[in-house]
Design a protein around this motif. Structure first.
Motif, PDB file in Angstrom:
ATOM      1  N   ILE A 192      11.334  -3.604  12.517  1.00 18.88           N
ATOM      2  CA  ILE A 192      12.080  -4.214  11.604  1.00 18.88           C
ATOM      3  C   ILE A 192      11.176  -4.846  10.614  1.00 18.88           C
ATOM      4  O   ILE A 192       9.883  -5.231  10.687  1.00 18.88           O
ATOM      5  N   ILE A 193      11.731  -4.623   9.534  1.00 16.05           N
ATOM      6  CA  ILE A 193      10.929  -4.801   8.036  1.00 16.05           C
ATOM      7  C   ILE A 193      11.596  -6.134   7.465  1.00 16.05           C
ATOM      8  O   ILE A 193      12.857  -6.106   7.081  1.00 16.05           O
ATOM      9  N   ILE A 194      10.707  -7.252   7.286  1.00 18.52           N
ATOM     10  CA  ILE A 194      11.239  -8.179   6.312  1.00 18.52           C
ATOM     11  C   ILE A 194      10.515  -8.385   5.243  1.00 18.52           C
ATOM     12  O   ILE A 194       9.557  -8.618   5.101  1.00 18.52           O
ATOM     13  N   THR A 195      11.579  -8.312   3.944  1.00 13.22           N
ATOM     14  CA  THR A 195      10.879  -7.960   2.485  1.00 13.22           C
ATOM     15  C   THR A 195      10.417  -9.211   2.168  1.00 13.22           C
ATOM     16  O   THR A 195       9.347  -8.882   1.195  1.00 13.22           O
ATOM     17  N   ASN A 196      10.923 -10.555   2.524  1.00 10.03           N
ATOM     18  CA  ASN A 196      10.496 -11.692   1.606  1.00 10.03           C
ATOM     19  C   ASN A 196      11.047 -12.705   2.325  1.00 10.03           C
ATOM     20  O   ASN A 196      11.711 -12.638   3.571  1.00 10.03           O
ATOM     21  N   ARG A 197      10.542 -14.006   2.113  1.00 11.40           N
ATOM     22  CA  ARG A 197      10.747 -15.216   2.716  1.00 11.40           C
ATOM     23  C   ARG A 197      12.439 -15.644   2.828  1.00 11.40           C
ATOM     24  O   ARG A 197      12.986 -15.919   3.659  1.00 11.40           O
ATOM     25  N   GLN A 198      13.032 -14.992   1.758  1.00 11.66           N
ATOM     26  CA  GLN A 198      14.598 -15.384   1.597  1.00 11.66           C
ATOM     27  C   GLN A 198      15.195 -14.419   2.477  1.00 11.66           C
ATOM     28  O   GLN A 198      16.285 -14.834   2.943  1.00 11.66           O
TER      29      GLN A 198
ATOM     30  N   PHE B 296       4.114  -3.061  -4.610  1.00 11.61           N
ATOM     31  CA  PHE B 296       3.676  -4.544  -4.749  1.00 11.61           C
ATOM     32  C   PHE B 296       4.069  -5.373  -3.571  1.00 11.61           C
ATOM     33  O   PHE B 296       5.114  -5.003  -2.822  1.00 11.61           O
ATOM     34  N   ALA B 297       3.255  -6.643  -3.443  1.00 10.71           N
ATOM     35  CA  ALA B 297       3.442  -7.536  -2.177  1.00 10.71           C
ATOM     36  C   ALA B 297       2.954  -8.882  -2.819  1.00 10.71           C
ATOM     37  O   ALA B 297       1.989  -9.060  -2.767  1.00 10.71           O
ATOM     38  N   GLY B 298       3.961  -9.305  -2.913  1.00  8.84           N
ATOM     39  CA  GLY B 298       3.764 -10.915  -3.436  1.00  8.84           C
ATOM     40  C   GLY B 298       4.365 -11.947  -2.576  1.00  8.84           C
ATOM     41  O   GLY B 298       5.225 -11.797  -1.821  1.00  8.84           O
ATOM     42  N   ASN B 299       3.791 -13.220  -2.943  1.00 12.64           N
ATOM     43  CA  ASN B 299       4.355 -14.513  -1.950  1.00 12.64           C
ATOM     44  C   ASN B 299       5.094 -15.502  -2.944  1.00 12.64           C
ATOM     45  O   ASN B 299       5.615 -16.357  -2.264  1.00 12.64           O
TER      46      ASN B 299
ATOM     47  N   GLY C  16       8.137 -10.194  -3.068  1.00 11.67           N
ATOM     48  CA  GLY C  16       8.218  -9.817  -1.669  1.00 11.67           C
ATOM     49  C   GLY C  16       7.600  -8.514  -1.788  1.00 11.67           C
ATOM     50  O   GLY C  16       6.701  -8.198  -2.592  1.00 11.67           O
ATOM     51  N   ILE C  17       8.006  -7.614  -0.773  1.00  4.03           N
ATOM     52  CA  ILE C  17       7.343  -6.294  -0.831  1.00  4.03           C
ATOM     53  C   ILE C  17       8.389  -5.381  -1.629  1.00  4.03           C
ATOM     54  O   ILE C  17       9.569  -5.156  -1.251  1.00  4.03           O
ATOM     55  N   ASP C  18       7.751  -4.531  -2.383  1.00  2.00           N
ATOM     56  CA  ASP C  18       8.541  -3.467  -3.146  1.00  2.00           C
ATOM     57  C   ASP C  18       7.955  -2.269  -2.730  1.00  2.00           C
ATOM     58  O   ASP C  18       6.545  -1.853  -2.956  1.00  2.00           O
ATOM     59  N   PHE C  19       8.835  -1.211  -2.266  1.00  2.00           N
ATOM     60  CA  PHE C  19       8.237  -0.135  -1.702  1.00  2.00           C
ATOM     61  C   PHE C  19       9.072   1.042  -1.716  1.00  2.00           C
ATOM     62  O   PHE C  19      10.227   0.816  -2.177  1.00  2.00           O
ATOM     63  N   THR C  20       8.407   2.188  -1.835  1.00  2.00           N
ATOM     64  CA  THR C  20       9.270   3.340  -1.789  1.00  2.00           C
ATOM     65  C   THR C  20       9.131   4.015  -0.316  1.00  2.00           C
ATOM     66  O   THR C  20       8.249   3.988   0.361  1.00  2.00           O
ATOM     67  N   LEU C  21      10.149   4.940  -0.087  1.00  2.00           N
ATOM     68  CA  LEU C  21      10.310   5.945   1.063  1.00  2.00           C
ATOM     69  C   LEU C  21      10.300   7.336   0.598  1.00  2.00           C
ATOM     70  O   LEU C  21      11.247   7.511  -0.460  1.00  2.00           O
ATOM     71  N   GLN C  22       9.307   8.075   1.064  1.00  2.00           N
ATOM     72  CA  GLN C  22       9.433   9.514   0.544  1.00  2.00           C
ATOM     73  C   GLN C  22       9.997  10.397   1.463  1.00  2.00           C
ATOM     74  O   GLN C  22       9.214  10.411   2.809  1.00  2.00           O
ATOM     75  N   PHE C  23      10.808  11.197   1.665  1.00  2.00           N
ATOM     76  CA  PHE C  23      11.398  11.945   2.388  1.00  2.00           C
ATOM     77  C   PHE C  23      11.213  13.528   1.825  1.00  2.00           C
ATOM     78  O   PHE C  23      12.299  13.596   1.032  1.00  2.00           O
ATOM     79  N   PHE C  24      10.674  14.192   2.219  1.00  2.00           N
ATOM     80  CA  PHE C  24      10.321  15.636   1.330  1.00  2.00           C
ATOM     81  C   PHE C  24      10.453  15.363  -0.169  1.00  2.00           C
ATOM     82  O   PHE C  24       9.571  14.613  -0.746  1.00  2.00           O
ATOM     83  N   LYS C  25      11.352  15.846  -1.032  1.00  2.00           N
ATOM     84  CA  LYS C  25      11.484  15.458  -2.400  1.00  2.00           C
ATOM     85  C   LYS C  25      12.095  14.403  -2.799  1.00  2.00           C
ATOM     86  O   LYS C  25      12.387  13.839  -3.923  1.00  2.00           O
ATOM     87  N   HIS C  26      12.800  13.665  -1.795  1.00  2.00           N
ATOM     88  CA  HIS C  26      13.674  12.575  -2.019  1.00  2.00           C
ATOM     89  C   HIS C  26      12.841  11.148  -2.071  1.00  2.00           C
ATOM     90  O   HIS C  26      11.866  11.142  -1.020  1.00  2.00           O
ATOM     91  N   ARG C  27      13.129  10.375  -3.056  1.00  2.00           N
ATOM     92  CA  ARG C  27      12.369   9.275  -3.168  1.00  2.00           C
ATOM     93  C   ARG C  27      13.347   7.922  -3.324  1.00  2.00           C
ATOM     94  O   ARG C  27      14.062   7.902  -3.969  1.00  2.00           O
ATOM     95  N   ILE C  28      13.168   7.028  -2.389  1.00  2.00           N
ATOM     96  CA  ILE C  28      14.101   5.813  -2.431  1.00  2.00           C
ATOM     97  C   ILE C  28      13.122   4.605  -2.728  1.00  2.00           C
ATOM     98  O   ILE C  28      12.197   4.486  -1.917  1.00  2.00           O
TER      99      ILE C  28
END
Length: 284
Positions: free
Chosen positions: A91-97, A159-162, A167-179
């Motif tokens: 489980i990923i919790i992206t920020n305090r909210q 980026f990861a801030g408090n 919060g956490i800003d991140f990408t997911l790379q799956f082959f050529k797809h980027r989320i």
């Protein structure tokens, strides 16, 4: 060139029971995405309030990003059941909210969660919490962190801030797809993100429910996503200017309030979008 295969919208026959404000996931048929090797599904859950995203791999592994709003635990359980989820590895919790300790206390043992990922500040707090948190591996993500979540699925933290609205800003790379799953909203964050390579984003999860001043036109043009996802909030309404700016990039904009639960199924080369609207009484 990435191909967009926009599937026909799938509607379920529902028996509407309960109050006008409640979703009735228990009346929806089971959804079987029939994932094969080198396929994943990313589902943005239409819970009525808050953010929750489910990632499913062909190996049967599940990852949950956030848990929805503070009052959506029942709906979360129902929709996970609908998607056949019995266990969640991470489980990923992206920020305090999005940190709801009472919800996590129930979810962790229910789904046998083994890993919890969040900002360094939140993970330090969680490490000192009693059971069930003491039985979970706690992993901090900071800017620059890279982690393989599934075979062929790589997470990279931009980026990861408090601070407030960070919060956490991140990408997911799956082959050529980027989320791109964006959480934070501030001038400081945008200055940082505008220095990152974000010119190949397929799916963009908009931060802070697209409320006023949460996202600039400059960053929207820079990301230039094929598809944008907006979650629903009971407290905040999306800014029409942000929606216009997204559409101005020819991004296909999906709202959980309008479209319900949104599933994107990825193969190595293509993707399909399915929406599973769950009606509310007197909802239009």
């Amino acid at each position: 060139m990435k191909m967009l295969l926009l599937a026909a919208v799938i509607f379920f026959q529902l028996t509407l029971i309960g109050s006008a404000s409640s979703f009735e996931y228990s009346n929806v048929e089971k959804i079987d995405l029939n994932l094969k090797d080198q396929e994943i599904a990313v589902t943005f859950l239409g819970l009525g309030d808050g953010e929750a995203t489910l990632i499913q791999g062909s190996n049967g592994e599940n990852i949950l990003i956030n848990t929805g709003g503070e009052e959506t635990s029942k709906d979360l359980t129902e929709i996970l059941k609908t998607y056949g989820v019995k266990k969640i590895s991470t489980i990923i919790i992206t920020n305090r909210q999005n940190l709801f300790v009472d919800q996590l206390t129930q979810i962790i043992p229910k789904y046998n969660i083994k890993k919890l990922i969040s900002t360094p500040e939140i993970t330090n707090e969680v490490k000192n919490m009693p059971a069930p948190f003491i039985d979970v591996e706690v992993i901090p993500w900071k800017e620059g962190t890279s982690q393989v979540l599934f075979p062929d699925l790589l997470a990279e933290v931009l980026f990861a801030g408090n601070s407030e609205n960070e919060g956490i800003d991140f990408t997911l790379q799956f082959f050529k797809h980027r989320i791109f799953l964006m959480t934070s909203s501030s001038d400081h964050v945008e200055e940082n993100l505008l220095k990152k390579p974000l010119d190949d984003v397929t799916i963009f999860k908009v931060p802070n429910w697209a409320k006023e001043d949460s996202l600039s036109e400059k960053l929207i043009q820079y990301v230039n996503p094929q598809i944008s996802i907006l979650f629903e909030s009971e407290q905040h309404q999306p800014d029409p200017n942000i929606i216009y700016d997204l559409q101005d990039t020819w991004s296909e904009v999906f709202f959980t309030k309008k479209h319900g639960t949104i599933t994107i199924k990825f193969t190595e080369n293509n993707y399909e979008v399915f929406t599973f609207p769950v009606e509310k009484e007197d909802y239009s």
